[in-house]
Motif scaffolding. Sequence first.
Motif, short mmCIF file in Angstrom:
data_model
loop_
_atom_site.label_atom_id
_atom_site.label_comp_id
_atom_site.label_asym_id
_atom_site.label_seq_id
_atom_site.Cartn_x
_atom_site.Cartn_y
_atom_site.Cartn_z
N LEU A 1 0.95 -1.25 -0.01
CA LEU A 1 -0.51 -0.26 -0.23
C LEU A 1 0.82 0.93 -0.04
O LEU A 1 0.77 2.55 -0.49
CB LEU A 1 -0.99 0.04 1.20
CG LEU A 1 -2.20 -1.17 1.33
CD1 LEU A 1 -3.39 -0.98 2.33
CD2 LEU A 1 -3.10 -0.87 0.22
N LEU A 2 1.86 1.41 0.96
CA LEU A 2 2.72 2.22 0.67
C LEU A 2 3.42 2.78 -0.37
O LEU A 2 3.42 2.95 -1.22
CB LEU A 2 3.67 2.65 1.81
CG LEU A 2 4.84 3.11 2.24
CD1 LEU A 2 4.26 4.42 2.01
CD2 LEU A 2 6.14 3.25 2.74
N VAL A 3 3.75 1.31 -1.45
CA VAL A 3 4.63 1.78 -2.51
C VAL A 3 3.58 2.23 -3.32
O VAL A 3 3.99 2.77 -4.63
CB VAL A 3 5.03 -0.34 -3.41
CG1 VAL A 3 5.33 0.12 -4.64
CG2 VAL A 3 5.99 -0.46 -2.12
N LEU A 4 2.72 1.37 -3.57
CA LEU A 4 0.50 1.88 -4.49
C LEU A 4 0.52 3.60 -3.93
O LEU A 4 0.54 4.16 -5.07
CB LEU A 4 -0.45 1.32 -4.05
CG LEU A 4 -0.38 -0.35 -4.51
CD1 LEU A 4 -1.13 -0.72 -3.95
CD2 LEU A 4 -0.74 0.07 -6.08
N SER A 5 0.54 4.39 -2.82
CA SER A 5 0.44 5.73 -2.61
C SER A 5 2.13 6.16 -3.03
O SER A 5 1.70 7.46 -3.85
CB SER A 5 0.36 5.84 -1.17
OG SER A 5 0.35 6.98 -1.27
N VAL A 6 2.81 5.65 -3.03
CA VAL A 6 3.76 6.80 -3.36
C VAL A 6 4.69 6.92 -4.84
O VAL A 6 4.51 7.77 -5.84
CB VAL A 6 5.44 6.39 -3.14
CG1 VAL A 6 7.03 6.87 -3.96
CG2 VAL A 6 5.08 6.36 -1.54
N LEU A 7 3.76 5.31 -5.59
CA LEU A 7 3.62 5.26 -7.11
C LEU A 7 2.16 6.10 -7.70
O LEU A 7 2.31 6.06 -8.76
CB LEU A 7 3.91 3.81 -7.43
CG LEU A 7 5.35 3.20 -7.24
CD1 LEU A 7 4.93 1.99 -8.57
CD2 LEU A 7 6.36 3.98 -7.51
N ASP A 8 1.61 6.49 -7.15
CA ASP A 8 0.03 7.46 -7.37
C ASP A 8 -0.89 5.87 -8.26
O ASP A 8 -1.31 6.30 -9.38
CB ASP A 8 0.74 8.80 -8.09
CG ASP A 8 -1.09 9.80 -8.44
OD1 ASP A 8 -1.83 9.20 -7.85
OD2 ASP A 8 -0.92 10.02 -9.64
N TRP A 9 -0.79 4.73 -7.42
CA TRP A 9 -0.83 3.80 -8.47
C TRP A 9 -0.97 3.45 -9.83
O TRP A 9 -1.72 3.39 -10.65
CB TRP A 9 -2.56 4.32 -7.79
CG TRP A 9 -3.13 3.38 -6.58
CD1 TRP A 9 -3.11 4.30 -5.77
CD2 TRP A 9 -4.16 2.15 -5.86
NE1 TRP A 9 -3.50 4.06 -4.65
CE2 TRP A 9 -4.19 2.69 -4.41
CE3 TRP A 9 -4.31 0.97 -7.11
CZ2 TRP A 9 -4.36 1.56 -3.89
CZ3 TRP A 9 -4.73 0.25 -5.41
CH2 TRP A 9 -4.60 0.44 -4.36
N ARG A 10 0.30 4.00 -10.75
CA ARG A 10 0.31 3.67 -12.21
C ARG A 10 1.44 3.01 -12.34
O ARG A 10 2.84 3.02 -12.66
CB ARG A 10 1.16 5.40 -12.32
CG ARG A 10 -0.08 6.30 -12.36
CD ARG A 10 1.05 7.72 -12.89
NE ARG A 10 1.54 7.54 -13.73
CZ ARG A 10 0.79 8.22 -14.88
NH1 ARG A 10 -0.26 8.57 -14.55
NH2 ARG A 10 1.29 8.07 -16.31
#
Length: 326
Positions: free
Chosen positions: A153-162
């Motif tokens: 979830l942290l990775v998804l947030s940092v990558l803006d779900w892209r």
Amino acid sequence: MNLFCGEEHSGVFSGESTADFSSEEVDSWPDDSIASCIEDERHFVPGLDYLSRFQSQSLDASAREESVSWILKVQAYYNFQPLTAYLAVNYMDRFLYARRLPETSGWPMQLLAVACLSLAAKMEEILVPSLFDFQVEGVKYIFESKTIKRMELLVLSVLDWRLRSVTPFSFLSFFAYKIDPLGTFLGFFLSHATEIILSNIKEASFLEYWPSSIAAAAILCVANELPSLSSAANPHESPETWCDGLSKEKIVRCYRLMKAMAIENNRRNAPKVIAKLRVSVRAASTLMRTSDESSFSSSSSSLSSPCKRRKLSDYSWVGDDKSSSE
């Protein structure tokens, strides 16, 4: 945890196999669509100063190389697609550019690698192992599933779900047909270019180049292995005519780097010639006994001191949005 990405994509740009495409179908791909893909790739790579952080040692290049090596081992272990491994490394690099880990190496880096590979597998693979089963091939730490999910979830947030990134695999078929219009060697192009891309993914120097340049350079390297096509694969002339948006300078530099890395890898993997020594039968038998005793001693030592993997779970920084990137 099921993850869905709403971004539209086609087989041409997602990295799916295009081996069954005919030359007529490739010709029908509008050049402006490929050019648009080249324009969009800037949104799926780390910033321009990312490489300099490794060169200045503010980021640990050896820790990155170790994590990438592990990702490739797991990709081979589970027979994942090459795209899955590339995406995992892409997610990791984009995360490291945007947010610094509490440690440059050690368990935080391993946790990040596990989370990125898990996300990439969920994007591309039909069968995805459990989060616990991802932790194979010599991991030093074992994380609980809830800890990995929080890191995801942290990775998804940092990558803006892209997550549907533009990768070199998005361009390989299109570029291959530019050199081989009949598609006679398409399978050879795709397999060998893929090998070149993955074999160099650990090398931080390639972070300077965007996916389109890496793909074009890999295709040129493969073409130069085919005598019938080498004349049409001059990196100083042909690449910039393939599509708008390509940089001849970057492709040539990337091509030269790939050739240099290939020479270096061949040198490292070259068989070593051992000088022949004349020894008496007694000396030879003594040497064998000494070697056997040494091996037994080494084996006994390793058995008495097994490698222990630490079990880690529930770290506050993983879900802490207030953590600074300084």
